[in-house]
Design a protein around this motif. Structure first.
Motif, mmCIF file in Angstrom:
data_model
loop_
_atom_site.group_PDB
_atom_site.id
_atom_site.type_symbol
_atom_site.label_atom_id
_atom_site.label_comp_id
_atom_site.label_asym_id
_atom_site.label_seq_id
_atom_site.Cartn_x
_atom_site.Cartn_y
_atom_site.Cartn_z
ATOM 1 N N THR A 194 9.596 5.396 6.640
ATOM 2 C CA THR A 194 10.059 6.520 7.472
ATOM 3 C C THR A 194 8.995 6.988 8.469
ATOM 4 O O THR A 194 9.289 7.071 9.672
ATOM 5 C CB THR A 194 10.514 7.690 6.572
ATOM 6 N N PRO A 195 7.748 7.308 8.046
ATOM 7 C CA PRO A 195 6.750 7.744 9.048
ATOM 8 C C PRO A 195 6.384 6.659 10.049
ATOM 9 O O PRO A 195 6.152 6.947 11.225
ATOM 10 C CB PRO A 195 5.536 8.132 8.191
ATOM 11 N N ILE A 196 6.333 5.396 9.608
ATOM 12 C CA ILE A 196 5.991 4.298 10.526
ATOM 13 C C ILE A 196 7.079 4.135 11.576
ATOM 14 O O ILE A 196 6.802 3.948 12.766
ATOM 15 C CB ILE A 196 5.770 2.990 9.741
ATOM 16 N N ALA A 197 8.343 4.207 11.158
ATOM 17 C CA ALA A 197 9.461 4.073 12.098
ATOM 18 C C ALA A 197 9.433 5.183 13.138
ATOM 19 O O ALA A 197 9.705 4.948 14.324
ATOM 20 C CB ALA A 197 10.784 4.079 11.340
ATOM 21 N N ALA A 198 9.076 6.399 12.710
ATOM 22 C CA ALA A 198 9.000 7.530 13.651
ATOM 23 C C ALA A 198 7.824 7.370 14.606
ATOM 24 O O ALA A 198 7.953 7.605 15.816
ATOM 25 C CB ALA A 198 8.885 8.833 12.867
ATOM 26 N N LYS A 199 6.686 6.943 14.082
ATOM 27 C CA LYS A 199 5.472 6.812 14.895
ATOM 28 C C LYS A 199 5.630 5.764 15.990
ATOM 29 O O LYS A 199 5.205 5.977 17.132
ATOM 30 C CB LYS A 199 4.287 6.456 13.990
ATOM 31 N N ASN A 203 13.765 1.170 16.303
ATOM 32 C CA ASN A 203 15.211 1.381 16.275
ATOM 33 C C ASN A 203 15.966 0.285 15.527
ATOM 34 O O ASN A 203 17.189 0.321 15.436
ATOM 35 C CB ASN A 203 15.790 1.539 17.685
ATOM 36 N N GLU A 204 15.228 -0.707 15.001
ATOM 37 C CA GLU A 204 15.885 -1.730 14.173
ATOM 38 C C GLU A 204 14.912 -2.192 13.086
ATOM 39 O O GLU A 204 13.760 -2.521 13.369
ATOM 40 C CB GLU A 204 16.328 -2.926 15.022
ATOM 41 N N LYS A 226 16.957 6.797 6.017
ATOM 42 C CA LYS A 226 16.376 8.072 6.453
ATOM 43 C C LYS A 226 15.872 8.007 7.883
ATOM 44 O O LYS A 226 15.731 9.034 8.549
ATOM 45 C CB LYS A 226 15.226 8.462 5.524
ATOM 46 N N THR A 227 15.562 6.817 8.379
ATOM 47 C CA THR A 227 15.010 6.670 9.722
ATOM 48 C C THR A 227 16.071 6.740 10.807
ATOM 49 O O THR A 227 15.753 6.959 11.973
ATOM 50 C CB THR A 227 14.278 5.322 9.851
ATOM 51 N N GLY A 228 17.332 6.492 10.432
ATOM 52 C CA GLY A 228 18.398 6.442 11.428
ATOM 53 C C GLY A 228 18.439 5.138 12.200
ATOM 54 O O GLY A 228 19.197 4.999 13.164
ATOM 55 N N CYS A 229 17.606 4.170 11.801
ATOM 56 C CA CYS A 229 17.556 2.869 12.487
ATOM 57 C C CYS A 229 18.701 1.969 12.047
ATOM 58 O O CYS A 229 19.261 2.125 10.961
ATOM 59 C CB CYS A 229 16.233 2.159 12.191
ATOM 60 N N THR A 230 19.015 0.991 12.903
ATOM 61 C CA THR A 230 19.919 -0.079 12.496
ATOM 62 C C THR A 230 19.196 -0.938 11.467
ATOM 63 O O THR A 230 18.040 -1.299 11.657
ATOM 64 C CB THR A 230 20.301 -0.953 13.711
#
Length: 637
Positions: A194-199, A203-204, A226-230
């Motif tokens: 989750t934090p890595i995806a936000a940083k 998006n996938e 939780k990240t909202g990514c595909t």
């Protein structure tokens, strides 16, 4: 370093522009007819002209600007730098008495502004295009820095660099953290998704660990959601049997992924020895299990593969699929009913199949409960017809696909499948053909199974209907089940009922909840689950073995042999004749109870509950039709 390289490139471009502009100006001034003495003068003083221009450009900061953000201010800077350098050059030419027309200086001034400005505009446009591509491209995070992850990363970098940008990897192996793989870092473990995806504005997310268990995968997917990514996933072990992983194989996470079982170890050499170069026939070849058997067997190069089924469309589909993939394989599609004795005998006499897999059967519990005549004709006498034809044709191996519902059956379908097992065991005792049955539970994605049904209900906005909150079933994937069936065929010496290790049973409620979550919805808020009550013939829990039977292990860790009680052959034959003559449902059920004594006991135990529940717990769906009357709205085994 990169900025210095850009500045150097701009310096070289400007030097080329400044060097060529005086000659272009001469050509334009004299309309193509230029006196050679002017060319000689330009050549003579060209180093000074270039040096003056570049020195003033440098003083005006033309090599210290971020041209990718160029605006009117930067354009004015170019104009001032070119104007001052032109004035200096004109003064210098007058001092040294170089006889060059003044119009050449004016034309040169205009050309240098245009060309130097165009070179900076090109950088601005190039940056805009790249920025647009990056905005439109997917920022990819790969979970799993192993072989599968490396294959996906390599393909992204080589073939999809314009549309996909690899940000980094996630891996739970601490030793790999901060290491580089294909130019990007392994950024952390699954807890950091989750934090890595936000940083990194991911998006996938691609999950590239085919060997993950269902519980491990479920945990990772929770973090990804939780990240909202595909979220995409590399197919499981059974889908990757043919070779390397590619981006084209990536797909959305499905329920089969969450129920992943341990990979099955197969003795492919032994399986191939039984099928390669042999004439193989599959009944029910258009069905879920039958069609997958066709695919698996086609890989092993039989001399001939006969696809027998009653439904022309399903046979056409599997026939076309196999012909496209295995152009050198001899395939014979056959439309026939296993109950048609003359037709089956004629087919077997002509083809003389050496190996037969009998997958044709009626399997839908509620439908067969209301139509026992059809269940008996197809499941019992259809099996008898095919088995007797195989015996006459001199077939070497005959494998029947059975079901866990044949154990202590409470349903007509289960009872008929248990009788079918007895049929082939009886024929085996007097035949040179090796007859055996393979018993397993439900397969995910098969026709009439719960997963496609739940997906339809979710697509309609719900509710998902389940007969009982405690209902459990054993599940396998179709490829796993068929591969174990093939392996069991190599172990058959004749008369066995093989039982596959189905692992732990799964609660149907949990499956429904997982499907709702995978659809991006929430149970109770977006989709409701309603319980409709057990129907006649249904069990809460399926059994693979009775307590009396027990099992004997085989050479394969996931295949066992049921220790079944022997039956009186004469009484069994008389019971079959009674079934053949029976016309009413009550009479058929009574005879089935005599052939399978456990059927009566189990039926009494379960059916009272089912009938009482059906009377007291009838619910109405949004269409106004009682759910109990809609077979498609409840769990179909």
């Amino acid at each position: 370093m990169r900025r210095r390289m850009v500045s150097l490139c701009l310096l070289l471009v400007d030097a080329a522009i400044v060097a060529f502009v005086p000659f272009i100006a001469l050509y334009l001034r004299f309309e193509g007819t230029v006196d050679n003495r002017y060319f000689e003068l330009i050549f003579k003083y060209l180093p000074e002209i270039v040096l003056i221009r570049l020195a003033i450009f440098y003083l005006f900061g033309l090599y210290q600007r971020l041209w990718r953000y160029a605006s009117i201010h930067e354009l004015l800077g170019i104009i001032f730098a070119v104007t001052i350098s032109s004035l200096v050059i004109s003064v210098y030419m007058n001092i040294i008495s170089a006889n060059i027309p003044r119009s050449i200086s004016i034309i040169s001034w205009l050309l240098v502004i245009i060309l130097v400005g165009a070179s900076r505009l090109f950088i601005r446009i190039l940056h805009f295009i790249r920025q647009k591509q990056q905005e439109e491209s997917s920022h990819i995070l790969i979970v799993g820095a192993g072989d599968a992850g490396a294959m996906i990363a390599r393909e992204i970098n080589q073939r999809y660099c314009d549309t996909k940008k690899l940000i980094g990897f996630i891996d739970d192996d601490k030793y790999k953290h901060n290491q580089m793989l294909f130019g990007v870092k392994i950024l952390g473990d699954s807890q950091d998704i989750t934090p890595i995806a936000a940083k990194y504005k991911v998006n996938e997310i691609i999950i590239a660990i085919p060997s993950l268990s269902g519980s491990q995968l479920r945990e990772i997917i929770r973090g990804c959601k939780k990240t909202g990514c595909t979220v995409k996933i590399v197919p499981g072990i059974y889908e990757l049997m043919e070779g390397k992983v590619t981006v084209n194989q990536l797909r959305d996470v499905d329920l089969e992924d969450l129920l992943r079982r341990e990979p099955v170890t197969l003795d492919l050499e032994q399986i191939a020895s039984c099928l390669t170069g042999k004439r193989v026939l599959i009944t029910g070849a258009g069905g879920s299990i039958g069609s997958e058997l066709c695919r698996q067997i086609a890989k092993l190069s039989p001399s001939e593969l006969a696809l027998l089924g009653k439904g022309e469309n399903s046979i056409y589909e599997i026939d076309r699929e196999l012909r496209e993939k295995y152009s050198g394989l001899t395939i014979k599609p056959i439309i026939a009913d296993v109950r048609d004795k003359n037709r089956i005998n004629d087919i077997f006499t002509r083809l003389k199949p050496e190996v037969i897999f009998h997958a044709a059967a009626h399997k839908h519990v509620p439908l067969m409960e209301s139509q026992p005549v059809e269940a008996v004709r197809n499941n019992i006498f259809g099996t008898k017809t095919v088995a007797e034809a195989a015996d006459k044709a001199g077939t070497g191996i005959f494998i029947m696909i059975s079901t866990d519902k044949a154990v202590n059956p409470t349903s007509v379908m289960g009872a008929t499948k248990r009788v079918a097992e007895l049929v082939i065991q009886n024929i085996n005792s007097v035949s040179n053909t090796r007859f055996a049955a393979v018993r397993f539970g439900n397969v995910l994605g098969s026709r009439g199974s719960v997963v496609p049904l739940f997906k339809k209900q979710i697509a309609k906005g719900g509710p998902i209907t389940i007969t009982h909150p405690d209902m459990k079933r054993y599940f396998m994937t179709i490829p796993e089940a068929t591969q174990l069936v093939l392996q069991a065929g190599t172990l058959a010496s004749g008369g066995e009922v093989f039982v596959l290790d189905m692992g732990e049973p799964v609660k149907i409620v949990d499956m429904a909840s997982d499907l709702i979550e995978l659809s991006g919805l929430e149970r109770g808020q977006d989709i409701e689950i309603k319980f409709t009550g057990l129907r006649p013939g249904e069990k809460l829990f399926e059994e693979l073995l009775t307590a009396e039977e027990g099992t004997t292990s085989t050479k394969h860790e996931k295949i066992f042999v049921a220790n079944l009680k022997s039956v009186d052959v004469q009484q069994f034959q008389m019971g079959l004749e009674d079934l053949r003559r029976a016309s009413s449902s009550e009479e058929i059920i009574s005879i089935l109870g005599k052939l399978v004594p456990s059927y009566y006991k189990a039926r009494e135990k379960y059916c009272d509950v089912c009938i009482n529940t059906a009377k007291s717990d009838v619910k109405v769906d949004p269409t106004g039709v009682p759910v109990q009357q809609q077979a498609e709205h409840t769990f179909a085994s």
